[in-house]
Design a protein around this motif. Sequence first.
Motif, PDB file in Angstrom:
ATOM      1  N   LEU A  53      37.062  40.162  33.015  1.00 44.29           N
ATOM      2  CA  LEU A  53      37.679  41.781  33.303  1.00 44.29           C
ATOM      3  C   LEU A  53      37.677  42.545  32.282  1.00 44.29           C
ATOM      4  O   LEU A  53      37.944  42.228  31.252  1.00 44.29           O
ATOM      5  N   ALA A  54      36.968  43.694  32.388  1.00 42.86           N
ATOM      6  CA  ALA A  54      37.006  44.574  31.112  1.00 42.86           C
ATOM      7  C   ALA A  54      37.404  45.976  32.088  1.00 42.86           C
ATOM      8  O   ALA A  54      36.388  46.902  31.796  1.00 42.86           O
ATOM      9  N   PRO A  55      38.399  46.334  32.449  1.00 37.42           N
ATOM     10  CA  PRO A  55      38.677  47.536  33.088  1.00 37.42           C
ATOM     11  C   PRO A  55      38.905  48.677  32.000  1.00 37.42           C
ATOM     12  O   PRO A  55      39.605  48.453  30.892  1.00 37.42           O
ATOM     13  N   ALA A  56      38.338  49.815  32.204  1.00 41.79           N
ATOM     14  CA  ALA A  56      38.818  51.155  31.516  1.00 41.79           C
ATOM     15  C   ALA A  56      40.241  51.391  31.294  1.00 41.79           C
ATOM     16  O   ALA A  56      40.896  51.758  30.488  1.00 41.79           O
ATOM     17  N   GLY A  57      40.786  50.930  32.630  1.00 39.45           N
ATOM     18  CA  GLY A  57      42.176  51.323  32.598  1.00 39.45           C
ATOM     19  C   GLY A  57      42.365  50.608  33.929  1.00 39.45           C
ATOM     20  O   GLY A  57      41.867  49.963  34.839  1.00 39.45           O
ATOM     21  N   GLN A  58      43.899  50.899  34.418  1.00 41.36           N
ATOM     22  CA  GLN A  58      44.292  50.239  35.770  1.00 41.36           C
ATOM     23  C   GLN A  58      44.805  51.572  36.523  1.00 41.36           C
ATOM     24  O   GLN A  58      45.871  51.893  36.174  1.00 41.36           O
ATOM     25  N   VAL A  59      44.304  51.681  37.751  1.00 45.02           N
ATOM     26  CA  VAL A  59      44.708  52.774  38.593  1.00 45.02           C
ATOM     27  C   VAL A  59      44.851  52.120  39.740  1.00 45.02           C
ATOM     28  O   VAL A  59      44.204  51.549  40.467  1.00 45.02           O
ATOM     29  N   GLY A  60      46.057  52.418  40.458  1.00 46.20           N
ATOM     30  CA  GLY A  60      46.328  52.277  41.847  1.00 46.20           C
ATOM     31  C   GLY A  60      46.683  50.573  42.044  1.00 46.20           C
ATOM     32  O   GLY A  60      46.790  49.891  40.916  1.00 46.20           O
ATOM     33  N   ARG A  61      46.706  50.053  43.178  1.00 46.42           N
ATOM     34  CA  ARG A  61      46.999  48.580  43.502  1.00 46.42           C
ATOM     35  C   ARG A  61      46.186  48.158  44.559  1.00 46.42           C
ATOM     36  O   ARG A  61      46.625  47.565  45.592  1.00 46.42           O
ATOM     37  N   PRO A  62      44.848  47.777  44.344  1.00 50.99           N
ATOM     38  CA  PRO A  62      43.859  47.335  45.292  1.00 50.99           C
ATOM     39  C   PRO A  62      44.260  46.099  45.429  1.00 50.99           C
ATOM     40  O   PRO A  62      44.841  45.273  44.620  1.00 50.99           O
ATOM     41  N   ARG A  63      44.024  45.531  46.631  1.00 48.26           N
ATOM     42  CA  ARG A  63      44.373  44.016  47.015  1.00 48.26           C
ATOM     43  C   ARG A  63      42.988  43.287  46.374  1.00 48.26           C
ATOM     44  O   ARG A  63      41.905  43.910  46.547  1.00 48.26           O
ATOM     45  N   ILE A  64      43.184  41.978  46.055  1.00 47.46           N
ATOM     46  CA  ILE A  64      42.161  41.436  45.171  1.00 47.46           C
ATOM     47  C   ILE A  64      41.801  39.955  45.739  1.00 47.46           C
ATOM     48  O   ILE A  64      42.701  39.211  45.965  1.00 47.46           O
ATOM     49  N   PHE A  65      40.385  39.543  46.162  1.00 42.28           N
ATOM     50  CA  PHE A  65      40.097  38.112  46.491  1.00 42.28           C
ATOM     51  C   PHE A  65      39.289  37.882  45.410  1.00 42.28           C
ATOM     52  O   PHE A  65      38.386  38.451  44.753  1.00 42.28           O
ATOM     53  N   VAL A  66      39.568  36.780  44.938  1.00 40.33           N
ATOM     54  CA  VAL A  66      38.430  36.111  43.661  1.00 40.33           C
ATOM     55  C   VAL A  66      38.406  34.475  44.059  1.00 40.33           C
ATOM     56  O   VAL A  66      39.282  33.938  44.659  1.00 40.33           O
ATOM     57  N   SER A  67      37.130  34.141  44.227  1.00 39.26           N
ATOM     58  CA  SER A  67      36.785  32.773  44.455  1.00 39.26           C
ATOM     59  C   SER A  67      35.906  32.121  43.016  1.00 39.26           C
ATOM     60  O   SER A  67      35.269  32.859  42.502  1.00 39.26           O
ATOM     61  N   HIS A  68      35.897  30.878  42.925  1.00 42.05           N
ATOM     62  CA  HIS A  68      35.438  30.043  42.050  1.00 42.05           C
ATOM     63  C   HIS A  68      35.082  28.851  41.989  1.00 42.05           C
ATOM     64  O   HIS A  68      35.973  28.107  42.714  1.00 42.05           O
ATOM     65  N   GLY A  69      33.881  28.229  41.809  1.00 41.87           N
ATOM     66  CA  GLY A  69      33.612  26.895  42.173  1.00 41.87           C
ATOM     67  C   GLY A  69      34.084  25.925  40.831  1.00 41.87           C
ATOM     68  O   GLY A  69      33.887  26.444  39.593  1.00 41.87           O
ATOM     69  N   THR A  70      34.719  24.797  41.273  1.00 47.40           N
ATOM     70  CA  THR A  70      35.212  23.970  40.257  1.00 47.40           C
ATOM     71  C   THR A  70      34.046  23.186  39.241  1.00 47.40           C
ATOM     72  O   THR A  70      34.538  22.921  38.365  1.00 47.40           O
ATOM     73  N   ALA A  71      33.014  23.274  40.055  1.00 45.91           N
ATOM     74  CA  ALA A  71      31.853  22.370  39.113  1.00 45.91           C
ATOM     75  C   ALA A  71      30.862  23.784  38.572  1.00 45.91           C
ATOM     76  O   ALA A  71      29.757  23.493  38.445  1.00 45.91           O
ATOM     77  N   ASP A  72      31.247  24.916  38.504  1.00 50.51           N
ATOM     78  CA  ASP A  72      30.588  25.678  38.011  1.00 50.51           C
ATOM     79  C   ASP A  72      30.134  25.665  36.492  1.00 50.51           C
ATOM     80  O   ASP A  72      31.136  25.642  35.563  1.00 50.51           O
ATOM     81  N   ARG A  73      28.817  25.843  36.285  1.00 51.81           N
ATOM     82  CA  ARG A  73      28.378  25.477  34.798  1.00 51.81           C
ATOM     83  C   ARG A  73      27.934  26.594  34.159  1.00 51.81           C
ATOM     84  O   ARG A  73      27.804  26.806  32.946  1.00 51.81           O
ATOM     85  N   VAL A  74      27.601  27.642  35.052  1.00 54.50           N
ATOM     86  CA  VAL A  74      27.133  29.023  34.408  1.00 54.50           C
ATOM     87  C   VAL A  74      28.607  29.902  33.970  1.00 54.50           C
ATOM     88  O   VAL A  74      28.424  30.162  32.704  1.00 54.50           O
ATOM     89  N   LEU A  75      29.584  30.089  34.689  1.00 51.33           N
ATOM     90  CA  LEU A  75      30.494  30.314  34.173  1.00 51.33           C
ATOM     91  C   LEU A  75      31.966  29.524  34.547  1.00 51.33           C
ATOM     92  O   LEU A  75      32.453  29.558  35.855  1.00 51.33           O
ATOM     93  N   PRO A  76      32.326  28.706  33.666  1.00 50.45           N
ATOM     94  CA  PRO A  76      33.312  27.637  34.018  1.00 50.45           C
ATOM     95  C   PRO A  76      34.348  28.099  34.515  1.00 50.45           C
ATOM     96  O   PRO A  76      34.978  28.969  33.925  1.00 50.45           O
ATOM     97  N   VAL A  77      35.009  27.493  35.682  1.00 51.16           N
ATOM     98  CA  VAL A  77      36.217  27.805  36.041  1.00 51.16           C
ATOM     99  C   VAL A  77      37.526  28.030  35.435  1.00 51.16           C
ATOM    100  O   VAL A  77      38.300  28.996  35.515  1.00 51.16           O
ATOM    101  N   GLU A  78      37.557  27.053  34.247  1.00 48.97           N
ATOM    102  CA  GLU A  78      38.736  26.966  33.131  1.00 48.97           C
ATOM    103  C   GLU A  78      38.563  28.013  32.281  1.00 48.97           C
ATOM    104  O   GLU A  78      39.709  28.726  31.839  1.00 48.97           O
ATOM    105  N   ARG A  79      37.590  28.604  31.959  1.00 45.77           N
ATOM    106  CA  ARG A  79      37.298  29.890  30.978  1.00 45.77           C
ATOM    107  C   ARG A  79      37.519  31.264  31.774  1.00 45.77           C
ATOM    108  O   ARG A  79      37.372  32.220  31.189  1.00 45.77           O
TER     109      ARG A  79
END
Length: 120
Positions: A53-79
């Motif tokens: 996440l690298a927002p320039a700022g935070q405006v409003g309150r959008p609802r957010i959905f995030v998914s991630h694979g537990t075996a992701d080797r490209v962008l590991p879920v733990e990090r």
Amino acid sequence: MDRALQLVFSRYAVDPAHLALDGFSDGASYALSLGLGNGDLFSHLLGFSPGFLAPAGQVGRPRIFVSHGTADRVLPVERCGRVIRDQLRGAGYDLHYREFAGGHTVPSEVQAEALAWWLG
């Protein structure tokens, strides 16, 4: 962003109060970051396997959905996914976080869940 949205709104019947921004991988990172800074424009943000996440700022309150694979080797879920989850929850966002057994992908059942979440 404003000009692009004006063009879309002038050509298509779009509900500006129910507008989503989404992406996968780096696109998810960009969608979440851009959406957090423009939460007055986007009611919903969807990030599939984001790395940061690298927002320039935070405006409003959008609802957010995030998914991630537990075996992701490209962008590991733990990090990545779990760190983002904690950041968003810590900032008080309405977050739907979904981990799944799998790698750096968006399984069809997660796509369906995200669509139902956004439309619901």
